[in-house]
Design an enzyme around this catalytic site. Structure first.
Site, PDB file in Angstrom:
ATOM      1  N   ASN A   3       0.864  -1.181   0.000  1.00 30.52           N
ATOM      2  CA  ASN A   3       0.000   0.000   0.000  1.00 30.52           C
ATOM      3  C   ASN A   3       0.903   1.234   0.000  1.00 30.52           C
ATOM      4  O   ASN A   3       1.494   1.562   1.021  1.00 30.52           O
ATOM      5  CB  ASN A   3      -0.881  -0.035   1.261  1.00 30.52           C
ATOM      6  CG  ASN A   3      -1.698   1.230   1.435  1.00 30.52           C
ATOM      7  OD1 ASN A   3      -1.842   2.014   0.497  1.00 30.52           O
ATOM      8  ND2 ASN A   3      -2.236   1.422   2.625  1.00 30.52           N
ATOM      9  N   LYS A   5       0.076   4.213  -0.189  1.00 33.36           N
ATOM     10  CA  LYS A   5      -0.608   5.369   0.417  1.00 33.36           C
ATOM     11  C   LYS A   5      -0.446   6.598  -0.489  1.00 33.36           C
ATOM     12  O   LYS A   5      -0.368   6.455  -1.698  1.00 33.36           O
ATOM     13  CB  LYS A   5      -0.079   5.637   1.826  1.00 33.36           C
ATOM     14  CG  LYS A   5      -0.046   4.370   2.688  1.00 33.36           C
ATOM     15  CD  LYS A   5       0.090   4.687   4.136  1.00 33.36           C
ATOM     16  CE  LYS A   5       0.374   3.418   4.899  1.00 33.36           C
ATOM     17  NZ  LYS A   5       0.168   3.544   6.318  1.00 33.36           N
ATOM     18  N   HIS A  98      -9.527   0.713   5.055  1.00 35.83           N
ATOM     19  CA  HIS A  98      -8.234   0.909   5.730  1.00 35.83           C
ATOM     20  C   HIS A  98      -8.452   1.831   6.935  1.00 35.83           C
ATOM     21  O   HIS A  98      -9.280   2.739   6.881  1.00 35.83           O
ATOM     22  CB  HIS A  98      -7.238   1.538   4.742  1.00 35.83           C
ATOM     23  CG  HIS A  98      -5.837   1.550   5.252  1.00 35.83           C
ATOM     24  ND1 HIS A  98      -5.398   2.489   6.161  1.00 35.83           N
ATOM     25  CD2 HIS A  98      -4.785   0.737   5.007  1.00 35.83           C
ATOM     26  CE1 HIS A  98      -4.128   2.240   6.446  1.00 35.83           C
ATOM     27  NE2 HIS A  98      -3.735   1.185   5.755  1.00 35.83           N
ATOM     28  N   GLU A 100      -6.892   4.267   7.979  1.00 36.50           N
ATOM     29  CA  GLU A 100      -6.748   5.702   7.675  1.00 36.50           C
ATOM     30  C   GLU A 100      -8.032   6.236   7.044  1.00 36.50           C
ATOM     31  O   GLU A 100      -8.388   7.399   7.246  1.00 36.50           O
ATOM     32  CB  GLU A 100      -5.516   5.925   6.778  1.00 36.50           C
ATOM     33  CG  GLU A 100      -4.234   5.756   7.593  1.00 36.50           C
ATOM     34  CD  GLU A 100      -3.007   5.319   6.804  1.00 36.50           C
ATOM     35  OE1 GLU A 100      -3.010   5.407   5.563  1.00 36.50           O
ATOM     36  OE2 GLU A 100      -2.035   4.864   7.445  1.00 36.50           O
ATOM     37  N   GLU A 170      -5.214  -5.330  10.762  1.00 36.44           N
ATOM     38  CA  GLU A 170      -4.254  -4.239  10.901  1.00 36.44           C
ATOM     39  C   GLU A 170      -4.517  -3.481  12.201  1.00 36.44           C
ATOM     40  O   GLU A 170      -5.353  -2.561  12.231  1.00 36.44           O
ATOM     41  CB  GLU A 170      -4.395  -3.270   9.729  1.00 36.44           C
ATOM     42  CG  GLU A 170      -4.103  -3.879   8.386  1.00 36.44           C
ATOM     43  CD  GLU A 170      -3.494  -2.854   7.447  1.00 36.44           C
ATOM     44  OE1 GLU A 170      -2.371  -3.086   6.991  1.00 36.44           O
ATOM     45  OE2 GLU A 170      -4.123  -1.814   7.220  1.00 36.44           O
ATOM     46  N   GLY A 176       2.223   2.323  10.630  1.00 36.29           N
ATOM     47  CA  GLY A 176       3.086   3.483  10.432  1.00 36.29           C
ATOM     48  C   GLY A 176       3.762   3.963  11.704  1.00 36.29           C
ATOM     49  O   GLY A 176       4.326   5.063  11.742  1.00 36.29           O
ATOM     50  N   SER A 214       3.466  -2.086  10.328  1.00 31.88           N
ATOM     51  CA  SER A 214       4.926  -1.994  10.454  1.00 31.88           C
ATOM     52  C   SER A 214       5.638  -3.318  10.144  1.00 31.88           C
ATOM     53  O   SER A 214       6.606  -3.670  10.816  1.00 31.88           O
ATOM     54  CB  SER A 214       5.312  -1.471  11.843  1.00 31.88           C
ATOM     55  OG  SER A 214       4.765  -0.181  12.039  1.00 31.88           O
TER      56      SER A 214
HETATM   57  C1  PEP Z   1      -0.741  -0.021   5.875  1.00 33.82           C
HETATM   58  O1  PEP Z   1      -0.670   0.994   5.223  1.00 33.82           O
HETATM   59  O2  PEP Z   1      -1.713  -0.754   5.723  1.00 33.82           O
HETATM   60  C2  PEP Z   1       0.337  -0.347   6.814  1.00 33.82           C
HETATM   61  C3  PEP Z   1       0.283  -1.476   7.462  1.00 33.82           C
HETATM   62  O3  PEP Z   1       1.344   0.562   6.942  1.00 33.82           O
HETATM   63  P1  PEP Z   1       2.794   0.306   7.633  1.00 33.82           P
HETATM   64  O4  PEP Z   1       3.328  -0.977   7.063  1.00 33.82           O
HETATM   65  O5  PEP Z   1       3.611   1.493   7.210  1.00 33.82           O
HETATM   66  O6  PEP Z   1       2.579   0.225   9.096  1.00 33.82           O
END
Ligand code: PEP
Length: 255
Positions: A3, A5, A98, A100, A170, A176, A214
């Site tokens: 992703n 983003k 997601h 976000e 997640e 992040g 992460s």
């Molecule tokens: C994500 O964007 O779904 C995500 C898990 O980001 P990150 O790996 O940067 O934590």
């Protein structure tokens, strides 16, 4: 699944895809043997460009996904993108709900469920994201939150949709932030999610459940070694070809 983003530019996209192809020949071979599905989800404005780059490569191991979609087919929805538009530019996957989108843009379970159904009915593979905040984990409500988020979709969508759809666990506190759920914490929730689907249908063993939060080259193998973790949804680390390919390699261990 990477992703990206809201990151990238024309030149960055071109370079990243080129690097992934140049450095990922082993993943290419694994993908030809159906051992791995590898997806990149660029921002909307670069989908067409990435689709063209992937088409130029014979039997590309990279597939295309989008980061969001709207639940209506067409019309006066300024700024939104339909599932058929995503199909039209070559997307196969789309991330739905997601954290976000939930947190920054106020998307709620009902809208997410409608997006999920529209994506599926348009022959995209929806990747439904669920996960708890830090406060929710600390107050012991992780399972309740995950159940509510999944239930909202299972109430509207036929359970058979999960044969093709993907679920991504997640934990919001891990996205992040550099904090990763331990393999045991992630496995516990993945097992719970699989159990929830089992309550409705015996397809549960086939449902693909990704972990996101992460994931990096140095923690991916431990996470993916868990029986209920089928792969990863990778944010920051998917912007670096070496990191992303190492994570893909970790997914192949033991396959
Ligand atoms: C994500 O964007 O779904 C995500 C898990 O980001 P990150 O790996 O940067 O934590």
């Amino acid at each position: 699944m990477g992703n990206w983003k809201m990151n990238g530019s024309n030149s960055m996209v071109k370079n990243l895809i080129k690097e992934l192809f140049n450095e990922g020949e082993d993943i290419q071979r694994a993908s030809q043997k159906n051992l791995i599905d590898c997806v990149v989800c660029p921002p909307f404005v670069y989908l067409q460009q990435v689709a063209e780059l992937l088409n130029q490569k014979k039997d590309s191991f990279l597939q295309l996904g989008a980061q969001n979609v709207y639940c209506e087919s067409e019309g006066a929805y300024t700024g939104e993108t339909s599932a058929s538009m995503l199909q039209d530019v070559g997307c196969r996957y789309v991330i739905i709900g997601h954290s976000e989108r939930r947190q920054i843009f106020g998307e709620e379970n009902d809208l997410i469920a409608r997006k999920f159904i529209k994506a599926y009915d348009t022959r995209l593979i929806p990747v439904l994201c669920v996960g708890e905040t830090r406060e929710e984990r600390e107050s012991g409500s992780t399972f309740d939150i995950v159940r509510q988020q999944l239930q909202a979709v299972m109430d509207l969508a036929p359970i058979q949709y999960f044969e093709r759809a993907i679920i991504a666990y997640e934990p919001v506190w891990a996205i992040g932030t550099g904090l990763t759920a331990t393999p045991e914490q992630a496995e516990e929730v993945h097992g719970y999610i699989r159990g929830l689907v089992t309550e409705y249908h015996d397809i549960a063993s086939q449902v693909r459940i990704l972990y996101g939060g992460s994931v990096k080259a140095n923690n991916a193998a431990d996470l993916f070694s868990k029986p209920n973790i089928d792969g990863g949804l990778i944010g920051g680390a998917s912007l670096n070809s070496k990191e992303f390919l190492s994570i893909c390699r970790a997914a192949l261990v033991g396959v």
